[in-house]
Design a protein around this motif. Structure first.
Motif, PDB file in Angstrom:
ATOM      1  N   PRO A 168       0.812  -1.219   0.000  1.00  0.00           N
ATOM      2  CA  PRO A 168       0.000   0.000   0.000  1.00  0.00           C
ATOM      3  C   PRO A 168       0.849   1.274   0.000  1.00  0.00           C
ATOM      4  O   PRO A 168       1.949   1.308   0.565  1.00  0.00           O
ATOM      5  N   VAL A 169       0.323   2.316  -0.630  1.00  0.00           N
ATOM      6  CA  VAL A 169       1.037   3.587  -0.731  1.00  0.00           C
ATOM      7  C   VAL A 169       1.298   4.161   0.656  1.00  0.00           C
ATOM      8  O   VAL A 169       2.387   4.686   0.931  1.00  0.00           O
ATOM      9  N   TRP A 170       0.324   4.063   1.554  1.00  0.00           N
ATOM     10  CA  TRP A 170       0.515   4.603   2.905  1.00  0.00           C
ATOM     11  C   TRP A 170       1.664   3.886   3.618  1.00  0.00           C
ATOM     12  O   TRP A 170       2.416   4.502   4.365  1.00  0.00           O
ATOM     13  N   ALA A 171       1.822   2.590   3.355  1.00  0.00           N
ATOM     14  CA  ALA A 171       2.907   1.830   3.984  1.00  0.00           C
ATOM     15  C   ALA A 171       4.258   2.228   3.383  1.00  0.00           C
ATOM     16  O   ALA A 171       5.254   2.317   4.103  1.00  0.00           O
ATOM     17  N   LYS A 183       9.521   7.418   5.526  1.00  0.00           N
ATOM     18  CA  LYS A 183       9.692   8.359   6.625  1.00  0.00           C
ATOM     19  C   LYS A 183      10.686   7.819   7.651  1.00  0.00           C
ATOM     20  O   LYS A 183      11.567   8.541   8.128  1.00  0.00           O
ATOM     21  N   VAL A 184      10.572   6.540   7.978  1.00  0.00           N
ATOM     22  CA  VAL A 184      11.495   5.929   8.928  1.00  0.00           C
ATOM     23  C   VAL A 184      12.906   5.868   8.340  1.00  0.00           C
ATOM     24  O   VAL A 184      13.896   6.149   9.029  1.00  0.00           O
ATOM     25  N   LYS A 213      13.765   7.727  14.564  1.00  0.00           N
ATOM     26  CA  LYS A 213      12.611   7.317  13.765  1.00  0.00           C
ATOM     27  C   LYS A 213      12.102   8.440  12.863  1.00  0.00           C
ATOM     28  O   LYS A 213      11.604   8.187  11.781  1.00  0.00           O
ATOM     29  N   GLU A 214      12.237   9.681  13.288  1.00  0.00           N
ATOM     30  CA  GLU A 214      11.702  10.792  12.514  1.00  0.00           C
ATOM     31  C   GLU A 214      12.746  11.878  12.330  1.00  0.00           C
ATOM     32  O   GLU A 214      13.614  12.070  13.180  1.00  0.00           O
ATOM     33  N   ALA A 215      12.636  12.582  11.209  1.00  0.00           N
ATOM     34  CA  ALA A 215      13.461  13.764  10.940  1.00  0.00           C
ATOM     35  C   ALA A 215      12.570  14.795  10.273  1.00  0.00           C
ATOM     36  O   ALA A 215      11.822  14.482   9.355  1.00  0.00           O
ATOM     37  N   LYS A 216      12.633  16.005  10.742  1.00  0.00           N
ATOM     38  CA  LYS A 216      11.834  17.086  10.159  1.00  0.00           C
ATOM     39  C   LYS A 216      12.606  17.725   9.008  1.00  0.00           C
ATOM     40  O   LYS A 216      13.785  17.441   8.791  1.00  0.00           O
ATOM     41  N   GLY A 217      11.958  18.627   8.306  1.00  0.00           N
ATOM     42  CA  GLY A 217      12.524  19.225   7.105  1.00  0.00           C
ATOM     43  C   GLY A 217      13.894  19.851   7.258  1.00  0.00           C
ATOM     44  O   GLY A 217      14.709  19.794   6.353  1.00  0.00           O
ATOM     45  N   GLY A 218      14.188  20.470   8.400  1.00  0.00           N
ATOM     46  CA  GLY A 218      15.474  21.134   8.582  1.00  0.00           C
ATOM     47  C   GLY A 218      16.645  20.182   8.694  1.00  0.00           C
ATOM     48  O   GLY A 218      17.795  20.575   8.523  1.00  0.00           O
ATOM     49  N   HIS A 219      16.390  18.919   8.960  1.00  0.00           N
ATOM     50  CA  HIS A 219      17.470  17.948   9.111  1.00  0.00           C
ATOM     51  C   HIS A 219      17.861  17.279   7.797  1.00  0.00           C
ATOM     52  O   HIS A 219      18.912  16.663   7.713  1.00  0.00           O
ATOM     53  N   ALA A 240      18.137  16.283  -1.150  1.00  0.00           N
ATOM     54  CA  ALA A 240      16.846  15.799  -1.625  1.00  0.00           C
ATOM     55  C   ALA A 240      16.853  14.268  -1.680  1.00  0.00           C
ATOM     56  O   ALA A 240      17.863  13.650  -2.030  1.00  0.00           O
ATOM     57  N   TRP A 241      15.727  13.664  -1.345  1.00  0.00           N
ATOM     58  CA  TRP A 241      15.643  12.200  -1.283  1.00  0.00           C
ATOM     59  C   TRP A 241      15.891  11.575  -2.652  1.00  0.00           C
ATOM     60  O   TRP A 241      16.458  10.488  -2.748  1.00  0.00           O
ATOM     61  N   ASP A 242      15.485  12.235  -3.717  1.00  0.00           N
ATOM     62  CA  ASP A 242      15.746  11.716  -5.066  1.00  0.00           C
ATOM     63  C   ASP A 242      17.245  11.601  -5.330  1.00  0.00           C
ATOM     64  O   ASP A 242      17.697  10.674  -6.005  1.00  0.00           O
TER      65      ASP A 242
END
Length: 109
Positions: free
Chosen positions: A6-9, A15-16, A26-32, A36-38
């Motif tokens: 599933p897309v949500w998964a 995210k993890v 487990k999480e990182a916000k935008g400033g960290h 770019a992920w690509d």
């Protein structure tokens, strides 16, 4: 009935993965996020870290499934109702050609 991830998964797993890469948590916000992920998902030769893109890997697995259905139709698992995304079907159709030969292995109906 399909067996798609599933897309949500996918998003939750991405995210993890991002959080682990950027902060070791487990999480990182935008400033960290420093890149770019690509770019992170690009191969080493193109300046990336070689991290696999889950969407592209899913397409590759679906196309592998189409290839196995085409080349090994006698296997029992080849008749399982795996739903392949339209884009992956079209890419597979562009990449693979079929020769009829004597017609013994081609179905026309």
């Amino acid at each position: 009935m399909g067996y798609d991830f599933p897309v949500w998964a996918q998003r939750a797993l991405e995210k993890v993965r991002r959080g682990y890469l950027w902060r070791g948590q487990k999480e990182a916000k935008g400033g960290h996020c420093l890149v770019a992920w690509d770019v992170v998902c690009c191969p080493h030769e193109l300046g990336g870290l070689g991290t696999s893109n889950l969407k592209i890997m899913g397409w590759a697995l679906h196309m592998c499934w189409l290839w196995l259905q085409k080349t090994e139709p006698h296997r029992p698992w080849s008749s399982l109702p795996i739903q392949v995304p339209y884009e992956a079907q079209q890419f597979f159709a562009m990449a693979v050609t079929s020769e009829v030969g004597n017609g013994a292995h081609m179905l026309y109906w």
